[in-house]
Write an enzyme that holds these catalytic residues in place. Structure first.
Site, PDB file in Angstrom:
ATOM      1  N   SER A   1      35.339  69.507  32.056  1.00 40.70           N
ATOM      2  CA  SER A   1      34.867  68.242  32.613  1.00 40.70           C
ATOM      3  C   SER A   1      34.701  67.189  31.525  1.00 40.70           C
ATOM      4  CB  SER A   1      33.528  68.457  33.316  1.00 40.70           C
ATOM      5  OG  SER A   1      32.934  67.229  33.676  1.00 40.70           O
TER       6      SER A   1
ATOM      7  N   GLY B   1      35.250  75.936  48.028  1.00 46.13           N
ATOM      8  CA  GLY B   1      34.893  76.906  49.056  1.00 46.13           C
ATOM      9  C   GLY B   1      35.342  78.329  48.818  1.00 46.13           C
TER      10      GLY B   1
ATOM     11  N   TYR C   1      21.184  70.571  41.441  1.00 48.50           N
ATOM     12  CA  TYR C   1      22.341  69.780  41.021  1.00 48.50           C
ATOM     13  C   TYR C   1      23.633  70.564  41.254  1.00 48.50           C
ATOM     14  CZ  TYR C   1      25.917  67.767  38.083  1.00 48.50           C
ATOM     15  OH  TYR C   1      27.116  67.266  37.636  1.00 48.50           O
TER      16      TYR C   1
ATOM     17  N   LEU D   1      39.387  64.052  33.897  1.00 44.47           N
ATOM     18  CA  LEU D   1      39.151  62.698  33.407  1.00 44.47           C
ATOM     19  C   LEU D   1      38.627  61.792  34.508  1.00 44.47           C
ATOM     20  CD1 LEU D   1      39.644  60.728  30.927  1.00 44.47           C
ATOM     21  CD2 LEU D   1      41.845  60.199  32.033  1.00 44.47           C
TER      22      LEU D   1
ATOM     23  N   LYS E   1      43.196  64.833  41.358  1.00 42.97           N
ATOM     24  CA  LYS E   1      42.176  65.697  41.959  1.00 42.97           C
ATOM     25  C   LYS E   1      41.326  64.883  42.930  1.00 42.97           C
ATOM     26  CE  LYS E   1      38.254  68.648  40.703  1.00 42.97           C
ATOM     27  NZ  LYS E   1      37.178  67.871  41.366  1.00 42.97           N
TER      28      LYS E   1
ATOM     29  N   THR F   1      40.329  62.645  38.303  1.00 46.12           N
ATOM     30  CA  THR F   1      39.515  62.620  39.521  1.00 46.12           C
ATOM     31  C   THR F   1      39.658  61.254  40.186  1.00 46.12           C
ATOM     32  OG1 THR F   1      37.944  64.259  38.708  1.00 46.12           O
ATOM     33  CG2 THR F   1      37.175  62.773  40.442  1.00 46.12           C
TER      34      THR F   1
END
Length: 411
Positions: free
Chosen positions: A150, A331, A68, A172, A274, A199
């Site tokens: 989160s 990354g 995950y 959110l 985001k 998001t």
């Protein structure tokens, strides 16, 4: 009794001398808990870069949990590209500059932090470690940087706030039940969170094939703490990904720019968007009152074959035209990566997987070490490029493979 106490002290001192200063703790662990505890201590002590935590996490975590955290969408091309793209950017260091003093501090949305390295929102961190998001919050506070919690955390906004002082943002998702969204925002405000990271790239969940094969579901001993007491169902086992089924039930596919405006009517907190990857959306973000933009492809877990975040960054920065700060999420594994992002115009970067992998490997201490290693590497990269402060990092310090041929000016 007195004599036995002295005997004990002599044994301790003998063990200290025999093992030596640096190995004393390891020897003690061996005597108390056996060789495995000693090996684990030695393994943690020998970690020299952020990436080494991933293999330790893979060995420690159940396959469903590790997959995950680690996997991406479909072919996972973007997952690999998020890392590979950094290697196509090279440095143009300047020399003979006094770098005896390096200042990495910066200000994000008015909050002073020690470095432009912050923690991205990663869901369900208690799958990685019993302390979960609470440990991450303490590590971020110790490093004097920002943690983003989160919505799908296994610690609530109130629990994270209770860990002590610190600058924290709340990530959110806009759910179908807008009253639930409003409740979450109000709770984050009351808990002292300083911004909302909305998001915007998840009207539906990306196809994460590892989660489908593993039939991913939140372990039964954990809950999504921010949703406790709300009628939002459970993330149960299904024939495929339990997370995908849950998201399909709860998130609002009609999410649009009008919802950004709506969110501004229910909170005075600054709102970061985001998941922006294009100049067109960057311009719309500014027009719609976003306080900042986070260039993110959701850890390569949504749409495969989108550009890496470091490739998309410059386009977004140019479109924003300095009107709002632009951050990079995705990354980053080295201090050199941080420098490259800053040179392309980022106001800071967020890290996600390095946090959950180090949390799984060594709890709060692991997250602290990740932040310290990245800080040390970034400081060294600044010094070797001839930069004494963040404002001295410029586009002239790097060359990318998409740049036009460089004409060397005559002296």
């Amino acid at each position: 009794m007195f004599i036995s106490g002295w005997i004990y002290m002599i044994l301790v001192f003998t063990n200290y001398v025999r093992c030596g200063f640096t190995n004393y703790v390891r020897c003690g662990l061996t005597r108390l808990f056996g060789e495995s505890a000693s090996n684990q201590f030695e393994e943690m002590d020998q970690i020299t870069n952020v990436m080494e935590y991933q293999e330790i996490a893979r060995q420690k975590l159940p396959k469903m949990v590790y997959d995950y955290y680690a996997s991406g969408a479909e072919d996972q091309w973007t997952l690999k590209e998020n890392r590979n793209a950094f290697s196509r950017i090279l440095f143009r260091p300047r020399v003979l500059i006094d770098v005896s003093k390096i200042d990495m501090s910066t200000t994000v949305l008015g909050f002073k932090i020690s470095m432009p390295i912050m923690i991205a929102p990663s869901a369900m961190q208690k799958m990685a470690h019993p302390e979960g998001e609470n440990a991450t919050a303490r590590a971020a506070s110790a490093a004097n940087t920002i943690m983003t919690l989160s919505s799908w955390a296994t610690s609530s906004v109130e629990e994270v706030a209770s860990t002590g002082p610190g600058v924290r943002f709340f990530q959110l998702y806009v759910l179908k039940e807008r009253n639930v969204v409003a409740q979450l925002v109000r709770r984050a405000e009351r808990a002292g969170f300083k911004a909302i990271a909305l998001t915007v790239d998840t009207p539906r969940l990306g196809r994460r094939e590892a989660d489908i094969k593993n039939r991913f579901a939140l372990p039964p001993y954990l809950t999504l703490k921010n949703f406790e007491g709300l009628d939002l169902g459970k993330m149960d086992k299904t024939d495929g990904s339990g997370l995908a089924s849950y998201v399909a039930e709860q998130t609002d596919r009609s999410l649009s720019w009008k919802d950004v405006k709506w969110l501004q009517t229910i909170t005075s907190l600054p709102i970061l968007l985001k998941g922006v990857l294009t100049a067109e959306d960057a311009r719309l973000a500014v027009q719609n009152g976003a306080a900042g933009i986070i260039v993110s492809n959701h850890g390569a877990r949504q749409l495969d074959y989108v550009p890496s975040t470091i490739i998309a960054l410059e386009e977004v920065v140019k479109a924003a035209q300095g009107r709002v700060p632009v951050f990079l999420d995705g990354g980053v594994r080295r201090g050199t990566d941080v420098f490259k992002a800053m040179a392309l115009g980022a106001s800071g970067i967020f890290i996600g997987r390095p946090v959950v992998f180090s949390l799984a490997a060594d709890g709060e201490a692991g997250v602290r070490k990740v932040l310290q290693m990245l800080r040390d590497e970034f400081e060294l990269t600044m010094a070797l490029n001839g930069c004494r402060s963040l404002k001295e990092i410029s586009r002239h310090h790097i060359v990318a493979d998409w740049d036009p041929p460089r004409v060397v000016p005559r002296l």
